[in-house]
Design a protein around this motif. Structure first.
Motif, PDB file in Angstrom:
ATOM      1  N   THR A  67      41.922   2.131 -27.958  1.00  0.00           N
ATOM      2  CA  THR A  67      41.954   2.151 -29.457  1.00  0.00           C
ATOM      3  C   THR A  67      43.250   2.486 -30.004  1.00  0.00           C
ATOM      4  N   ALA A  68      44.281   2.590 -29.061  1.00  0.00           N
ATOM      5  CA  ALA A  68      45.831   2.657 -29.646  1.00  0.00           C
ATOM      6  C   ALA A  68      46.200   1.432 -30.065  1.00  0.00           C
ATOM      7  N   PRO A  69      47.086   1.299 -31.161  1.00  0.00           N
ATOM      8  CA  PRO A  69      47.728   0.117 -31.641  1.00  0.00           C
ATOM      9  C   PRO A  69      48.242  -0.458 -30.521  1.00  0.00           C
ATOM     10  N   THR A  70      48.099  -1.731 -30.169  1.00  0.00           N
ATOM     11  CA  THR A  70      48.722  -2.493 -29.026  1.00  0.00           C
ATOM     12  C   THR A  70      49.195  -3.534 -29.173  1.00  0.00           C
ATOM     13  N   LEU A  71      50.639  -3.673 -28.684  1.00  0.00           N
ATOM     14  CA  LEU A  71      51.254  -4.868 -28.720  1.00  0.00           C
ATOM     15  C   LEU A  71      51.470  -5.448 -27.342  1.00  0.00           C
TER      16      LEU A  71
ATOM     17  N   PRO B 299      66.639  -7.473 -30.681  1.00  0.00           N
ATOM     18  CA  PRO B 299      66.208  -7.281 -31.789  1.00  0.00           C
ATOM     19  C   PRO B 299      64.892  -7.668 -32.310  1.00  0.00           C
ATOM     20  N   GLN B 300      64.561  -8.843 -31.807  1.00  0.00           N
ATOM     21  CA  GLN B 300      63.104  -9.255 -31.993  1.00  0.00           C
ATOM     22  C   GLN B 300      61.955  -8.390 -31.319  1.00  0.00           C
ATOM     23  N   ILE B 301      62.407  -7.857 -29.997  1.00  0.00           N
ATOM     24  CA  ILE B 301      61.392  -7.219 -29.345  1.00  0.00           C
ATOM     25  C   ILE B 301      61.741  -5.692 -29.820  1.00  0.00           C
ATOM     26  N   ILE B 302      62.458  -5.228 -30.352  1.00  0.00           N
ATOM     27  CA  ILE B 302      62.634  -4.066 -30.756  1.00  0.00           C
ATOM     28  C   ILE B 302      61.972  -3.793 -32.045  1.00  0.00           C
ATOM     29  N   ASP B 303      62.186  -4.884 -32.765  1.00  0.00           N
ATOM     30  CA  ASP B 303      61.479  -4.953 -34.179  1.00  0.00           C
ATOM     31  C   ASP B 303      59.973  -4.791 -34.108  1.00  0.00           C
ATOM     32  N   ALA B 304      59.610  -5.514 -32.965  1.00  0.00           N
ATOM     33  CA  ALA B 304      57.950  -5.554 -32.720  1.00  0.00           C
ATOM     34  C   ALA B 304      57.562  -4.401 -32.228  1.00  0.00           C
ATOM     35  N   ILE B 305      58.097  -3.605 -31.365  1.00  0.00           N
ATOM     36  CA  ILE B 305      57.780  -2.220 -30.834  1.00  0.00           C
ATOM     37  C   ILE B 305      57.724  -1.194 -31.835  1.00  0.00           C
ATOM     38  N   ALA B 306      58.760  -1.263 -32.966  1.00  0.00           N
ATOM     39  CA  ALA B 306      58.739  -0.354 -33.877  1.00  0.00           C
ATOM     40  C   ALA B 306      57.387  -0.636 -35.041  1.00  0.00           C
ATOM     41  N   THR B 307      57.310  -1.858 -35.260  1.00  0.00           N
ATOM     42  CA  THR B 307      56.247  -2.186 -36.146  1.00  0.00           C
ATOM     43  C   THR B 307      55.079  -1.745 -35.499  1.00  0.00           C
ATOM     44  N   ASN B 308      54.664  -1.787 -34.189  1.00  0.00           N
ATOM     45  CA  ASN B 308      53.450  -1.538 -33.475  1.00  0.00           C
ATOM     46  C   ASN B 308      53.167   0.065 -33.326  1.00  0.00           C
ATOM     47  N   ALA B 309      54.330   0.741 -33.381  1.00  0.00           N
ATOM     48  CA  ALA B 309      54.483   2.221 -33.286  1.00  0.00           C
ATOM     49  C   ALA B 309      53.966   2.643 -34.703  1.00  0.00           C
ATOM     50  N   ALA B 310      54.410   1.997 -35.629  1.00  0.00           N
ATOM     51  CA  ALA B 310      54.123   2.423 -37.047  1.00  0.00           C
ATOM     52  C   ALA B 310      52.681   2.217 -37.433  1.00  0.00           C
ATOM     53  N   ARG B 311      51.886   1.294 -36.746  1.00  0.00           N
ATOM     54  CA  ARG B 311      50.686   1.141 -36.922  1.00  0.00           C
ATOM     55  C   ARG B 311      49.867   2.299 -36.410  1.00  0.00           C
TER      56      ARG B 311
END
Length: 288
Positions: free
Chosen positions: A226-230, A273-285
């Motif tokens: 159930t955790a937000p997953t990327l 930058p692209q990967i870090i942005d995606a990680i941060a966005t997923n964590a924000a979920r």
């Protein structure tokens, strides 16, 4: 840190007051395989990073007393020489978080580290705020298969000298690395030299590989995550085919899939930058 009955070497990066983010590296890799600059950029996004050496790698406990696994027999279904499973490695990660007083963390794993991160989320769901699985797969042997060339590079007899290590690092990278983002020979050799000088454990890598092939398919269990997953995967990954990433994303309800053209089985600096942005966005979920 003593965790799960073994010694785990770890380092932290960033402000301890920020949300924790656990980084898990892959087969035969060390905590230093998460580049310092990558970690600094990720920490700057508001995370307190924890990176560590898996068992049988780097400066964490070695399991030489268990001997060497018979990988051919394990692939035939004989588990007699299996040293441990990915679930044991996930328990190491959970134990480290516990000893550090971290009750919940964002978890990012690459390659075998992605497998461990998936297992950690399955076995210890309360610990995982969000999951990011990079260039990994589900354990289903019909997906994420390597090309013949990549398989040959993986199964090459381990180098025995520093010089062989430096030469092999460049050769292997040319096989499994990102075709659109090739690293320079100088950068590859500098990193290989630093890794060799810190720790050299080819027998440990063989035991980790045995853990991969002996561990069960996680597909069904991932359906309960159930955790937000990327899921991040290189479209040109020859070591774990992109089908492994697609299968991971399909298995986890609501997972986001980021397939990057030209990316192979590495973390090219141009893509940070692209990967870090995606990680941060997923964590924000996780906070929504």
């Amino acid at each position: 840190m003593r965790a799960n009955g073994i010694d785990v070497r770890y380092e932290t990066v960033g402000d301890p007051g920020d949300p924790a983010l656990l980084l898990i590296m892959g087969l035969g890799a060390q905590l230093t395989d998460w580049p310092d600059e990558f970690c600094a950029q990720l920490a700057a996004r508001g995370f307190h990073l924890v990176r560590f050496d898996n068992r049988d790698a780097g400066l964490s406990t070695a399991f030489d007393s268990l001997g060497q696994p018979d990988t051919a027999a394990i692939l035939r279904g004989d588990p007699a020489t299996v040293p441990y499973l990915l679930s044991d490695m996930a328990a190491d990660a959970a134990g480290l978080l516990k000893e550090l007083g971290i009750t919940r963390a964002h978890v990012v794993g690459a390659s075998m580290g992605g497998m461990i991160a998936q297992q950690l989320t399955i076995d210890h769901p309360g610990l995982v705020a969000s999951l990011c699985s990079i260039m990994s797969t589900t354990g289903d042997r019909t997906v994420g298969r390597p090309t013949p060339e990549a398989a040959a590079a993986l199964m090459r007899p381990p180098a025995t000298t520093r010089e062989e290590i430096l030469a092999g690092a460049t050769a292997t990278s040319r096989v499994i690395g990102s075709p659109a983002y090739p690293a320079t020979d100088e950068w590859l050799q500098q990193r290989a030299a630093a890794k060799y000088d810190r720790s050299f454990r080819p027998r440990g890598t063989q035991r980790q590989y045995a853990a991969i092939i002996a561990s069960p398919d996680r597909t069904a269990a991932l359906g309960a995550v159930t955790a937000p997953t990327l899921v991040v995967h290189g479209e040109a990954d020859p070591l774990i085919d992109v089908s492994g990433g697609r299968a991971t994303a399909a298995a986890v309800p609501g997972a986001e899939l980021l397939v990057i053209p030209g990316m192979g089985h590495d973390l090219p600096q141009a893509l940070w930058p692209q990967i870090i942005d995606a990680i941060a966005t997923n964590a924000a979920r996780a906070g929504q």
